[in-house]
Scaffold this motif. Sequence first.
Motif, PDB file in Angstrom:
ATOM      1  N   VAL A 150       0.656  -1.089   0.060  1.00 58.98           N
ATOM      2  CA  VAL A 150      -0.112   0.136   0.137  1.00 58.98           C
ATOM      3  C   VAL A 150       0.909   1.487  -0.095  1.00 58.98           C
ATOM      4  O   VAL A 150       1.660   1.559   0.798  1.00 58.98           O
ATOM      5  N   SER A 151       0.716   2.096  -1.091  1.00 55.75           N
ATOM      6  CA  SER A 151       1.467   3.259  -1.214  1.00 55.75           C
ATOM      7  C   SER A 151       0.884   4.338  -0.131  1.00 55.75           C
ATOM      8  O   SER A 151      -0.180   4.756  -0.532  1.00 55.75           O
ATOM      9  N   THR A 152       1.719   4.852   0.779  1.00 52.11           N
ATOM     10  CA  THR A 152       1.469   5.789   1.703  1.00 52.11           C
ATOM     11  C   THR A 152       2.386   6.334   2.338  1.00 52.11           C
ATOM     12  O   THR A 152       3.737   5.787   2.274  1.00 52.11           O
ATOM     13  N   LEU A 153       2.499   7.794   2.835  1.00 51.41           N
ATOM     14  CA  LEU A 153       3.685   8.369   3.446  1.00 51.41           C
ATOM     15  C   LEU A 153       3.687   8.398   5.012  1.00 51.41           C
ATOM     16  O   LEU A 153       4.194   8.864   5.812  1.00 51.41           O
ATOM     17  N   HIS A 154       2.886   6.962   5.244  1.00 47.04           N
ATOM     18  CA  HIS A 154       3.069   6.723   6.810  1.00 47.04           C
ATOM     19  C   HIS A 154       4.388   6.591   7.321  1.00 47.04           C
ATOM     20  O   HIS A 154       5.292   6.133   6.665  1.00 47.04           O
ATOM     21  N   GLY A 170      -3.608   5.464  -3.885  1.00 43.45           N
ATOM     22  CA  GLY A 170      -4.573   6.027  -3.377  1.00 43.45           C
ATOM     23  C   GLY A 170      -5.288   7.249  -4.034  1.00 43.45           C
ATOM     24  O   GLY A 170      -4.596   7.862  -5.152  1.00 43.45           O
ATOM     25  N   ASN A 171      -6.367   7.756  -3.366  1.00 43.73           N
ATOM     26  CA  ASN A 171      -7.095   8.859  -4.099  1.00 43.73           C
ATOM     27  C   ASN A 171      -5.975  10.172  -3.968  1.00 43.73           C
ATOM     28  O   ASN A 171      -5.099  10.388  -3.300  1.00 43.73           O
ATOM     29  N   GLU A 172      -6.251  11.259  -5.112  1.00 42.94           N
ATOM     30  CA  GLU A 172      -5.294  11.907  -5.185  1.00 42.94           C
ATOM     31  C   GLU A 172      -4.977  13.130  -4.013  1.00 42.94           C
ATOM     32  O   GLU A 172      -4.004  13.615  -3.542  1.00 42.94           O
ATOM     33  N   GLY A 173      -6.264  13.294  -3.236  1.00 43.10           N
ATOM     34  CA  GLY A 173      -6.163  14.223  -2.231  1.00 43.10           C
ATOM     35  C   GLY A 173      -5.913  13.540  -0.812  1.00 43.10           C
ATOM     36  O   GLY A 173      -5.114  13.759   0.039  1.00 43.10           O
ATOM     37  N   ARG A 174      -6.728  12.435  -0.523  1.00 44.11           N
ATOM     38  CA  ARG A 174      -6.933  11.631   0.929  1.00 44.11           C
ATOM     39  C   ARG A 174      -5.723  10.572   0.794  1.00 44.11           C
ATOM     40  O   ARG A 174      -5.776   9.855   1.956  1.00 44.11           O
ATOM     41  N   GLY A 175      -5.317  10.055  -0.171  1.00 43.40           N
ATOM     42  CA  GLY A 175      -4.570   8.887  -0.172  1.00 43.40           C
ATOM     43  C   GLY A 175      -5.224   7.799  -0.055  1.00 43.40           C
ATOM     44  O   GLY A 175      -6.480   7.644  -0.678  1.00 43.40           O
ATOM     45  N   VAL A 176      -4.680   6.580   0.475  1.00 44.23           N
ATOM     46  CA  VAL A 176      -5.566   5.319   0.636  1.00 44.23           C
ATOM     47  C   VAL A 176      -6.110   5.135   1.844  1.00 44.23           C
ATOM     48  O   VAL A 176      -6.091   5.781   2.784  1.00 44.23           O
ATOM     49  N   SER A 177      -7.407   4.624   1.530  1.00 50.47           N
ATOM     50  CA  SER A 177      -8.525   4.282   2.638  1.00 50.47           C
ATOM     51  C   SER A 177      -7.676   3.570   3.817  1.00 50.47           C
ATOM     52  O   SER A 177      -6.900   2.920   3.599  1.00 50.47           O
ATOM     53  N   ALA A 178      -8.389   3.883   4.999  1.00 53.41           N
ATOM     54  CA  ALA A 178      -8.067   3.135   6.055  1.00 53.41           C
ATOM     55  C   ALA A 178      -8.223   1.750   6.150  1.00 53.41           C
ATOM     56  O   ALA A 178      -7.340   0.695   6.448  1.00 53.41           O
ATOM     57  N   ALA A 179      -9.140   1.207   5.249  1.00 50.49           N
ATOM     58  CA  ALA A 179      -9.521  -0.130   5.072  1.00 50.49           C
ATOM     59  C   ALA A 179      -8.675  -0.913   4.397  1.00 50.49           C
ATOM     60  O   ALA A 179      -8.292  -2.136   4.869  1.00 50.49           O
ATOM     61  N   MET A 180      -7.829  -0.242   3.291  1.00 54.84           N
ATOM     62  CA  MET A 180      -6.819  -0.798   2.522  1.00 54.84           C
ATOM     63  C   MET A 180      -5.377  -0.736   3.430  1.00 54.84           C
ATOM     64  O   MET A 180      -4.601  -1.782   3.361  1.00 54.84           O
ATOM     65  N   ILE A 181      -4.930   0.504   4.193  1.00 57.10           N
ATOM     66  CA  ILE A 181      -3.795   0.277   5.022  1.00 57.10           C
ATOM     67  C   ILE A 181      -3.836  -0.802   6.118  1.00 57.10           C
ATOM     68  O   ILE A 181      -3.045  -1.349   6.289  1.00 57.10           O
TER      69      ILE A 181
END
Length: 272
Positions: free
Chosen positions: A200-204, A224-235
Amino acid sequence: MTHEVITSVQNPQIKRLHQLLERKGREGQGRFLIEGAHLVEEALKSGAEVLTILYDSERDMDTACRRALENHPQDVQVIAASSAVLAKLSETKTPQGIVAEVKKYQADWNEWLKARATASEDLLLLLLDEIQDPGNLGTILRTAEAAGVDGVVLGKGSVDLYNGKVMRSTMGALFRLPVFTRSLPDVADEWKAMGGSLLVSTLHEKSMAYDRVDYVPKTAIVIGNEGRGVSAAMIERADQLVHIPIYGQAESLNAAVAAGVFVYEAQRKRKE
């Protein structure tokens, strides 16, 4: 292959086709429009169910499209139309002289996944979590097809796959690449149950740099979404959180650029 001539924008068939410029019309009719010689040629060559082709009667049909049409196995209605008619069916400032009506088609996800998993242990999927920009989606699909991605799953809440700008941005890749629209959490659960890895692509803060990841034989990458990123469900379902380092002042990369970096890195690792 039947030829007709339509010059009036008030023609009932033209009015019906005009409805395909809107998502509601596409969903209601189960069809969509493509514009431009390259897209029409790719649709014909791929074996897509092309129902109608309208070309500018003053320009004649593009030579490559005519050749592809002659080799197309199905009957296609061909209409010589006035420039006014083509302008009514176009979303571009300068109509390109040819438009086609194509029937929607998506392979069955469960059958496709079972067949691919049986045929090969090496699978690469791209999961798109509420991508909103049509240009981004089209570019991602074009890049995924070029990189040899096996399939793309478009999550619910994303831009319409058959949006005109999406279609133009794909440059015909949609006709060669399996694309599915499904609930991403469900897909993630199915994928992990068959032994696949979910990146999962995220800046976490706990994420790992994209080039340090081991892209195992069955890998699905989530963008993920351009503004919100990846949803919590996928993270929550991730086997590994990953990111692309930012060395300048930008906060993040464009979604399409990020997808390209990930899939090409995955293929590079696979080839080593």
